[in-house]
Structures are given as C-alpha cells and as structure tokens.
Design an enzyme around this catalytic site. Structure first.
Site, PDB file in Angstrom:
ATOM      1  N   ARG A  82       0.808  -1.223   0.000  1.00  0.00           N
ATOM      2  CA  ARG A  82       0.000   0.000   0.000  1.00  0.00           C
ATOM      3  C   ARG A  82       0.841   1.273   0.000  1.00  0.00           C
ATOM      4  O   ARG A  82       0.286   2.361  -0.157  1.00  0.00           O
ATOM      5  CB  ARG A  82      -0.958   0.008   1.198  1.00  0.00           C
ATOM      6  CG  ARG A  82      -0.309   0.034   2.569  1.00  0.00           C
ATOM      7  CD  ARG A  82      -1.363   0.163   3.669  1.00  0.00           C
ATOM      8  NE  ARG A  82      -0.786   0.077   4.997  1.00  0.00           N
ATOM      9  CZ  ARG A  82      -1.438   0.371   6.114  1.00  0.00           C
ATOM     10  NH1 ARG A  82      -2.689   0.788   6.060  1.00  0.00           N
ATOM     11  NH2 ARG A  82      -0.859   0.263   7.279  1.00  0.00           N
ATOM     12  N   HIS A 138      -8.731  -3.407   1.579  1.00  0.00           N
ATOM     13  CA  HIS A 138      -9.121  -2.818   2.876  1.00  0.00           C
ATOM     14  C   HIS A 138     -10.096  -1.659   2.632  1.00  0.00           C
ATOM     15  O   HIS A 138      -9.795  -0.495   2.924  1.00  0.00           O
ATOM     16  CB  HIS A 138      -7.834  -2.333   3.550  1.00  0.00           C
ATOM     17  CG  HIS A 138      -7.926  -1.911   4.973  1.00  0.00           C
ATOM     18  ND1 HIS A 138      -8.879  -1.042   5.450  1.00  0.00           N
ATOM     19  CD2 HIS A 138      -7.150  -2.227   6.024  1.00  0.00           C
ATOM     20  CE1 HIS A 138      -8.668  -0.847   6.745  1.00  0.00           C
ATOM     21  NE2 HIS A 138      -7.621  -1.558   7.125  1.00  0.00           N
ATOM     22  N   GLU A 241     -13.730  -5.363   4.662  1.00  0.00           N
ATOM     23  CA  GLU A 241     -12.581  -5.681   3.814  1.00  0.00           C
ATOM     24  C   GLU A 241     -12.678  -7.113   3.301  1.00  0.00           C
ATOM     25  O   GLU A 241     -13.032  -8.019   4.056  1.00  0.00           O
ATOM     26  CB  GLU A 241     -11.293  -5.522   4.625  1.00  0.00           C
ATOM     27  CG  GLU A 241     -11.222  -4.210   5.389  1.00  0.00           C
ATOM     28  CD  GLU A 241     -10.118  -4.204   6.444  1.00  0.00           C
ATOM     29  OE1 GLU A 241      -9.097  -4.876   6.245  1.00  0.00           O
ATOM     30  OE2 GLU A 241     -10.294  -3.534   7.477  1.00  0.00           O
TER      31      GLU A 241
HETATM   32  C1  BG6 Z   1      -7.811  -3.075  10.131  1.00  0.00           C
HETATM   33  C2  BG6 Z   1      -7.245  -3.822  11.296  1.00  0.00           C
HETATM   34  O1  BG6 Z   1      -7.905  -3.904   9.035  1.00  0.00           O
HETATM   35  O2  BG6 Z   1      -6.951  -1.980   9.830  1.00  0.00           O
HETATM   36  C3  BG6 Z   1      -7.113  -2.890  12.482  1.00  0.00           C
HETATM   37  O3  BG6 Z   1      -8.072  -4.936  11.619  1.00  0.00           O
HETATM   38  C4  BG6 Z   1      -6.274  -1.686  12.109  1.00  0.00           C
HETATM   39  O4  BG6 Z   1      -6.538  -3.582  13.586  1.00  0.00           O
HETATM   40  C5  BG6 Z   1      -6.875  -1.037  10.874  1.00  0.00           C
HETATM   41  O5  BG6 Z   1      -6.252  -0.772  13.191  1.00  0.00           O
HETATM   42  C6  BG6 Z   1      -6.087   0.178  10.378  1.00  0.00           C
HETATM   43  O6  BG6 Z   1      -4.758  -0.137  10.189  1.00  0.00           O
HETATM   44  P1  BG6 Z   1      -3.724   0.982   9.761  1.00  0.00           P
HETATM   45  O7  BG6 Z   1      -2.376   0.313   9.700  1.00  0.00           O
HETATM   46  O8  BG6 Z   1      -4.155   1.485   8.411  1.00  0.00           O
HETATM   47  O9  BG6 Z   1      -3.794   2.048  10.804  1.00  0.00           O
END
Ligand code: BG6
Length: 269
Positions: A82, A138, A241
């Site tokens: 990403r 995501h 997601e």
């Molecule tokens: C989700 C996870 O998919 O992504 C969470 O299950 C996490 O635990 C969230 O906090 C955001 O992640 P990031 O790395 O983008 O802050």
C-alpha cells in the site's frame, strides 16, 4: 476532458457511469462515485498524501501480511504494497491495470470504474518453492452514521475479536456498531452488504476467491488518537474488507496464481 487523466500521482476517471480516482502509490483507490450517488468510498479529510505513508481511507491493498508482521516488529503494519509505487500497466474503458513486483510474488490489480466498482487482485508465486501470503482489499465505505448501519451476511460466521485478545466468537445476526469493532470473520459467504438507512441505500459487496472479511471501526477514542483520522470523521466510515488472512491465508505452489475479486454496487433501500 479525456475519460482518464493522470496528474499529481493519481489517475482521475470521469465517465457517464461513474467518477473515480486511484493513486499510483499503493494502486490506492480513493474515490468512486456512481452517477447520481454520493461518494461510496470514504477518504479521511486528515489523510497524509506523502511518499511512503499510507493514505487513510479509500482501498489500501494489504499484502503480503495483514496487521503486524508475524515476527518483525519493525516491518510496516499491513505489508508494503500500500505504500510502494506500482507500475501502470494499461487502461481500457474505465478499467486500469497495475502491477507490483513483491518477491517472490508478483501482483496484478485491475480497478474498473463503472456502475459497479470491480476490483481484481491476482497474486503469482514466481519462486520455485511454495509460499504463503495474506492479502486484503481494505475498503473504507462512506456511511451516514456508523452507529446506524448494519453489515448483512455474516450471521453464523466465526470471527477473531481483536479487542478481546483474538478470541473466537460466533456472529449472531447482522453486525451493528456501538463501540470499537475490529474483527476477522472467517469463511464468509460471497455476498455481503452494508445497509445504511440514513442515506437510504444498500452497498452490496460481492466477492470471489476471498474467504475472509474484516470489519473495522476504531470508534471515538482510538480515532481521536489517529492524527490522519481524527475526532470527527470516524462516524462516517466503516471498513468491510475482502481478503484471505489468518486461517484463510493463501499458500501458493511454485508458479501458481490466486485471484480474488470484489464487486461493489449501490442500490436504494
Ligand atoms: C484493520 C485492522 O484492518 O486496519 C485494524 O483490523 C487496524 O486492527 C486497521 O487498526 C487500520 O490499520 P492501519 O495500519 O491502516 O492504521
């Protein structure tokens, strides 16, 4: 204006069916607005847009691990796909293709902006040995109020409850939100939806080749501690997601490929 333009690190797609945006860094979709609809994808007003920093919102591509790295605490959360610049591999109609070398894998990703947002991610193991990976699209969805929406389709599924030490639990009924929610649902069905009575719409999420579904909203306190989200915007988002993570991680034989797809569409309630 041409249907597809590139400027400032991102592609902008403007078609009668939909408008969209995708950044070359991360092949990160940040916008999809079907004709006569509000935006369907949430993008944080406080997101950083900087080399090597993950955009907050949109559709980050999580790969080759989900969450913290299993053994290296220095490695970036959710992998490196990403935050790396991808290669633009071509466009046809409203569809754009991207590639990323992520040894021993190669990723191919197609983003098709139309009345449906169609995402296709293919992982190829280019090595001469079996290799395992996790992957997730995501998706952050824009909602009227996370406390009023419901995720349909997960009743009866087992999930890992992250805020409760990853305990395994069984989902009863639709998923609703009244506090921090961070769950990995396993072996989920191919059709899910977000019902949003406030905006009188249902967002349908159809998937193939992806057994897991992650549902996340950080709620008030955690959101306030995230500089790129903040104290206000979290109410207007929910992540549902599509992926292959945890028990549903993928193992690929030498030379083998795996494809997962997600198709997102909106209908009136
Ligand atoms: C989700 C996870 O998919 O992504 C969470 O299950 C996490 O635990 C969230 O906090 C955001 O992640 P990031 O790395 O983008 O802050």
């Amino acid at each position: 204006m041409a249907e597809i333009e590139f400027a400032d690190g991102k592609f902008t797609v403007d078609r009668p069916e939909a408008r969209g945006e995708v950044y070359l860094q991360g092949a990160h979709v940040t916008r999809w607005v079907p004709a006569a609809q509000r935006p369907v994808i949430f993008l944080s007003p406080n997101s950083a847009f900087a080399p090597g920093r993950a955009i907050r919102g949109g559709i980050p591509v999580v790969f080759p691990w989900f969450g913290p790295h299993p053994s290296d605490p220095q490695a970036p959360q959710h992998g490196y796909a990403r935050t790396r610049p991808w290669l633009f591999a071509g466009a046809a109609g409203g569809a754009l293709q991207f590639e990323l070398a992520a040894e021993p894998f190669r990723l191919r990703y197609e983003v098709a902006f139309g009345a449906t947002l169609a995402l296709t991610l293919t992982v190829e193991n280019r090595s001469s040995q079996e290799a395992g990976c996790e992957a997730a699209l995501h998706s952050y969805f824009a909602v009227s109020d996370v406390a009023a929406v419901a995720v349909e389709g997960l009743a009866g599924c087992t999930y890992l409850d992250k805020p409760d030490g990853m305990r395994r639990k069984l989902q009863a009924g639709d998923v609703t939100f009244a506090g921090e929610t961070d769950r990995v649902y396993l072996d989920t069905p191919p059709q899910l939806a977000i019902r949003d009575p406030g905006w009188r719409r249902r967002i349908a999420i159809d998937k193939t080749g992806a057994a897991a579904t992650i549902v996340w909203n950080p709620w008030r306190d955690k959101a306030a501690a995230m500089a790129d989200l903040g104290a206000e915007a979290w109410r207007g988002m929910v992540c549902v997601e599509t992926g292959n993570v945890a028990d549903n991680a993928v193992r690929l034989a030498a030379g083998a490929s795996h494809t997962m797809t997600t198709a997102i569409a909106v209908a009136a309630l």
